[in-house]
Design an enzyme around this catalytic site. Structure first.
Site, PDB file in Angstrom:
ATOM      1  N   GLY A 238       0.755  -1.245   0.000  1.00 55.69           N
ATOM      2  CA  GLY A 238       0.000   0.000   0.000  1.00 55.69           C
ATOM      3  C   GLY A 238       0.778   1.283   0.000  1.00 55.69           C
ATOM      4  O   GLY A 238       0.210   2.348  -0.268  1.00 55.69           O
ATOM      5  N   PRO A 274       4.636  -5.282  -0.343  1.00 56.70           N
ATOM      6  CA  PRO A 274       4.708  -4.082  -1.183  1.00 56.70           C
ATOM      7  C   PRO A 274       4.767  -4.433  -2.669  1.00 56.70           C
ATOM      8  O   PRO A 274       5.403  -5.409  -3.055  1.00 56.70           O
ATOM      9  CB  PRO A 274       6.025  -3.427  -0.738  1.00 56.70           C
ATOM     10  CG  PRO A 274       6.861  -4.554  -0.232  1.00 56.70           C
ATOM     11  CD  PRO A 274       5.918  -5.595   0.311  1.00 56.70           C
ATOM     12  N   ARG A 276       3.722  -1.566  -5.605  1.00 54.77           N
ATOM     13  CA  ARG A 276       3.985  -0.294  -6.278  1.00 54.77           C
ATOM     14  C   ARG A 276       5.303   0.364  -5.836  1.00 54.77           C
ATOM     15  O   ARG A 276       6.056   0.851  -6.676  1.00 54.77           O
ATOM     16  CB  ARG A 276       2.829   0.660  -5.987  1.00 54.77           C
ATOM     17  CG  ARG A 276       2.867   1.951  -6.796  1.00 54.77           C
ATOM     18  CD  ARG A 276       1.830   2.936  -6.289  1.00 54.77           C
ATOM     19  NE  ARG A 276       0.553   2.353  -6.009  1.00 54.77           N
ATOM     20  CZ  ARG A 276      -0.485   2.332  -6.850  1.00 54.77           C
ATOM     21  NH1 ARG A 276      -0.382   2.889  -8.039  1.00 54.77           N
ATOM     22  NH2 ARG A 276      -1.619   1.768  -6.495  1.00 54.77           N
ATOM     23  N   ARG A 312      -4.148   3.238 -16.345  1.00 52.18           N
ATOM     24  CA  ARG A 312      -4.315   3.974 -15.080  1.00 52.18           C
ATOM     25  C   ARG A 312      -4.946   5.356 -15.263  1.00 52.18           C
ATOM     26  O   ARG A 312      -5.833   5.721 -14.488  1.00 52.18           O
ATOM     27  CB  ARG A 312      -2.993   4.076 -14.310  1.00 52.18           C
ATOM     28  CG  ARG A 312      -2.366   2.702 -13.991  1.00 52.18           C
ATOM     29  CD  ARG A 312      -1.264   2.779 -12.961  1.00 52.18           C
ATOM     30  NE  ARG A 312      -1.787   3.095 -11.643  1.00 52.18           N
ATOM     31  CZ  ARG A 312      -1.729   4.265 -11.080  1.00 52.18           C
ATOM     32  NH1 ARG A 312      -1.112   5.255 -11.688  1.00 52.18           N
ATOM     33  NH2 ARG A 312      -2.271   4.467  -9.909  1.00 52.18           N
ATOM     34  N   TYR A 316      -8.396   5.405 -13.254  1.00 53.08           N
ATOM     35  CA  TYR A 316      -8.357   6.068 -11.937  1.00 53.08           C
ATOM     36  C   TYR A 316      -8.106   7.566 -12.049  1.00 53.08           C
ATOM     37  O   TYR A 316      -7.784   8.202 -11.045  1.00 53.08           O
ATOM     38  CB  TYR A 316      -7.231   5.503 -11.064  1.00 53.08           C
ATOM     39  CG  TYR A 316      -7.093   4.004 -11.062  1.00 53.08           C
ATOM     40  CD1 TYR A 316      -8.050   3.190 -10.473  1.00 53.08           C
ATOM     41  CD2 TYR A 316      -5.975   3.395 -11.643  1.00 53.08           C
ATOM     42  CE1 TYR A 316      -7.908   1.813 -10.462  1.00 53.08           C
ATOM     43  CE2 TYR A 316      -5.822   2.018 -11.636  1.00 53.08           C
ATOM     44  CZ  TYR A 316      -6.791   1.234 -11.045  1.00 53.08           C
ATOM     45  OH  TYR A 316      -6.641  -0.127 -11.034  1.00 53.08           O
ATOM     46  N   CYS A 342     -10.133   3.680 -29.967  1.00 49.19           N
ATOM     47  CA  CYS A 342     -11.365   4.406 -30.295  1.00 49.19           C
ATOM     48  C   CYS A 342     -12.261   4.591 -29.089  1.00 49.19           C
ATOM     49  O   CYS A 342     -13.345   3.992 -28.999  1.00 49.19           O
ATOM     50  CB  CYS A 342     -12.084   3.665 -31.411  1.00 49.19           C
ATOM     51  SG  CYS A 342     -11.056   3.617 -32.872  1.00 49.19           S
ATOM     52  N   GLU A 343     -11.802   5.381 -28.141  1.00 48.43           N
ATOM     53  CA  GLU A 343     -12.603   5.745 -26.972  1.00 48.43           C
ATOM     54  C   GLU A 343     -12.152   7.122 -26.513  1.00 48.43           C
ATOM     55  O   GLU A 343     -10.949   7.408 -26.504  1.00 48.43           O
ATOM     56  CB  GLU A 343     -12.342   4.789 -25.795  1.00 48.43           C
ATOM     57  CG  GLU A 343     -12.793   3.393 -26.043  1.00 48.43           C
ATOM     58  CD  GLU A 343     -13.374   2.742 -24.786  1.00 48.43           C
ATOM     59  OE1 GLU A 343     -13.801   3.457 -23.869  1.00 48.43           O
ATOM     60  OE2 GLU A 343     -13.386   1.513 -24.777  1.00 48.43           O
TER      61      GLU A 343
HETATM   62  N1  LLP Z   1      -1.429  -7.061  -0.950  1.00 49.77           N
HETATM   63  C1  LLP Z   1      -2.721  -7.158  -1.351  1.00 49.77           C
HETATM   64  C2  LLP Z   1      -3.596  -8.128  -0.704  1.00 49.77           C
HETATM   65  C3  LLP Z   1      -3.185  -6.323  -2.389  1.00 49.77           C
HETATM   66  O1  LLP Z   1      -4.466  -6.420  -2.763  1.00 49.77           O
HETATM   67  C4  LLP Z   1      -2.316  -5.387  -2.998  1.00 49.77           C
HETATM   68  C5  LLP Z   1      -2.776  -4.522  -4.089  1.00 49.77           C
HETATM   69  C6  LLP Z   1      -0.975  -5.338  -2.553  1.00 49.77           C
HETATM   70  C7  LLP Z   1      -0.584  -6.195  -1.512  1.00 49.77           C
HETATM   71  C8  LLP Z   1       0.038  -4.406  -3.145  1.00 49.77           C
HETATM   72  O2  LLP Z   1      -0.280  -3.075  -2.922  1.00 49.77           O
HETATM   73  P1  LLP Z   1       0.746  -1.918  -3.345  1.00 49.77           P
HETATM   74  O3  LLP Z   1       1.956  -2.021  -2.452  1.00 49.77           O
HETATM   75  O4  LLP Z   1       1.108  -2.128  -4.762  1.00 49.77           O
HETATM   76  O5  LLP Z   1      -0.022  -0.686  -3.134  1.00 49.77           O
HETATM   77  N2  LLP Z   1      -4.302  -1.232 -10.152  1.00 49.77           N
HETATM   78  C9  LLP Z   1      -4.251  -0.224  -9.107  1.00 49.77           C
HETATM   79  C10 LLP Z   1      -3.710  -0.794  -7.816  1.00 49.77           C
HETATM   80  C11 LLP Z   1      -4.455  -2.016  -7.313  1.00 49.77           C
HETATM   81  C12 LLP Z   1      -3.894  -2.572  -6.038  1.00 49.77           C
HETATM   82  C13 LLP Z   1      -4.490  -3.902  -5.718  1.00 49.77           C
HETATM   83  N3  LLP Z   1      -3.964  -4.548  -4.557  1.00 49.77           N
HETATM   84  C14 LLP Z   1      -3.434   0.968  -9.602  1.00 49.77           C
HETATM   85  O6  LLP Z   1      -2.986   0.965 -10.740  1.00 49.77           O
HETATM   86  O7  LLP Z   1      -3.271   1.945  -8.864  1.00 49.77           O
END
Ligand code: LLP
Length: 413
Positions: A238, A274, A276, A312, A316, A342-343
């Site tokens: 997150g 982690p 992202r 993205r 979002y 085409c959007e």
């Molecule tokens: N653990 C679980 C259970 C998760 O559902 C996720 C992300 C993570 C870890 C990793 O989270 P991070 O460290 O990457 O924030 N497609 C969206 C993001 C979707 C995240 C889904 N779950 C975007 O492009 O922002």
């Protein structure tokens, strides 16, 4: 600096990106191996002597080359499907450092995970516990599990990627967790080993994660008092990254130091997931300007990358910086950067003050290493982009651009 200008040319590590764009073609994702490994090592160093397993969230970027870099560095993996487990194993990942998350694990996926010897299941419903117990019994093994609890904490992020509130589909309400753990004692092939939680993604102020951690730790205290052998806490992923100028992402070591303060004394193994923050800043999407166009209302820069390559912005309203691969002295314009799909939703940037890029020139779409290629598709029958990995002054194509033949593979007339 991973991406930086030298003599007005954009480099990744020691490699000039225009040379990559010309040779590998566009659209093309480029990743810095040093940046990926450095982010993993920042987590590892900050956790220090605390027993820990860092489980990189494969969904953020599941390319074999990325997984293999992380596996070699000693990283574990958080998977959400059988396909992700397959990728981890193909990349040389250690199944003993794999946790399996997600609300909808199928019987086949559970069997594959158990046969592969993964470390732990993060479970999200009692039905799932029963199914894992049944499959484990048939295979003659014991499955270790955590309940993913929903702590009802607001992650303060985009609603599509916030997961820790009571009305989200994720986890088991934290108030119900003790009763679910108690009932789970009746499953002969399961062993409760931890508690997990993940409240959302792209979190820039990490105090909600600390709040959730506090709630999870007090639950663990209660479970241990009830005689359950809980030995780990999994706090999910997150941590956000800076997408826009002026946006401040918390430093990994600061975030972990704050967590350590709270967890250190419990004698638990700490797991984190982690995604992202490990791969996001390490990647860019290279694209070529095809055309310029002026409508009565707007300027458009039409490029060869589209929403199927990077969804993205469309999904979002995410902001990604647009950088020229060659910085010229010319003035700035305000334009929409759009692709060939085409959007109307097919945009990479809107009303953006940017370089006055002309047809034939190249641009980099920044901070695209996470949820970029991984969320790409073949919409409009567009072959998916190539991927390149940079290491120092060298680079190599780690995924070939798809061909038209790839597009129809497996189909019949
Ligand atoms: N653990 C679980 C259970 C998760 O559902 C996720 C992300 C993570 C870890 C990793 O989270 P991070 O460290 O990457 O924030 N497609 C969206 C993001 C979707 C995240 C889904 N779950 C975007 O492009 O922002």
């Amino acid at each position: 600096m991973t991406f930086h200008y030298e003599d007005e040319r954009l480099l990744c590590e020691g490699v000039e990106l225009e040379a990559v764009a010309r040779e590998a073609g566009t659209p093309c994702y480029v990743y810095s191996s040093r940046s990926i490994v450095a982010a993993y090592q920042a987590y590892d160093a900050a956790l220090g002597s605390l027993p820990h397993v860092i489980c990189y969230a494969v969904k953020a970027n599941s390319s074999l080359a990325v997984l293999s870099l992380l596996a070699k560095a000693g990283c574990g993996f958080d998977i959400v499907s059988g396909g992700e487990l397959y990728r981890v194993l193909q990349a040389g990942g250690d199944p003993g450092r794999v946790v399996f998350s997600g609300v909808g694990k199928t019987t086949e996926e559970i069997g594959f995970a158990l046969r592969s010897g993964i470390r732990n299941f993060n479970c999200e419903s009692e039905g799932e516990l029963a199914e894992i117990d049944r499959v484990a019994g048939a295979l003659g093994v014991t499955a270790r599990f955590s309940l993913r609890v929903n702590p009802d904490v607001d992650a303060v992020t985009h609603p599509y990627i916030s997961t820790g509130l009571r009305d989200h589909k994720f986890g088991i309400d934290i108030a119900d967790a003790p009763a679910v753990y108690a009932r789970a004692r009746d499953f002969r092939n399961l062993r409760a080993s931890g508690v997990s939680c993940h409240i959302g993604s792209q979190i820039l102020d990490y105090s909600p994660i600390l709040e959730a951690a506090g709630k999870v730790l007090s639950l663990i205290g209660q479970l241990q008092a009830d005689g359950l052998g809980i030995d780990h806490v999994d706090l999910g992923g997150g941590l956000g990254i800076a997408y826009q100028p002026g946006e401040q992402a918390p430093a990994i070591h600061e975030f972990i130091a704050a967590l350590r303060d709270r967890i250190g004394r419990y004698g638990l193994t700490v797991m984190i997931e982690p995604g992202r923050s490990i791969v996001g800043p390490a990647g860019v999407l290279l694209t070529k300007v095809l055309y310029r166009k002026q409508s009565p209302a707007k300027k458009f820069v039409i490029v060869d990358a589209a929403m199927n390559d990077l969804i993205r912005p469309a999904l979002y309203k995410a902001h990604h910086e647009i950088l020229p691969l060659r910085r010229a002295g010319g003035g700035a314009i305000v334009a929409d950067v759009v692709g060939p799909v085409c959007e109307t939703g097919d945009f990479l940037a809107r009303d953006r003050e940017m370089t006055d890029a002309q047809p034939g020139e190249y641009l980099a779409i920044a901070s695209a290493g996470a949820y970029g290629f991984a969320q790409s598709s073949n919409y409009n029958s567009r072959p998916r982009a190539a991927e390149v990995l940079i290491d120092g002054s060298g680079w190599r194509v780690v995924r070939e651009r798809e061909s038209f033949e790839d597009l129809v593979r497996g189909e019949t007339r």
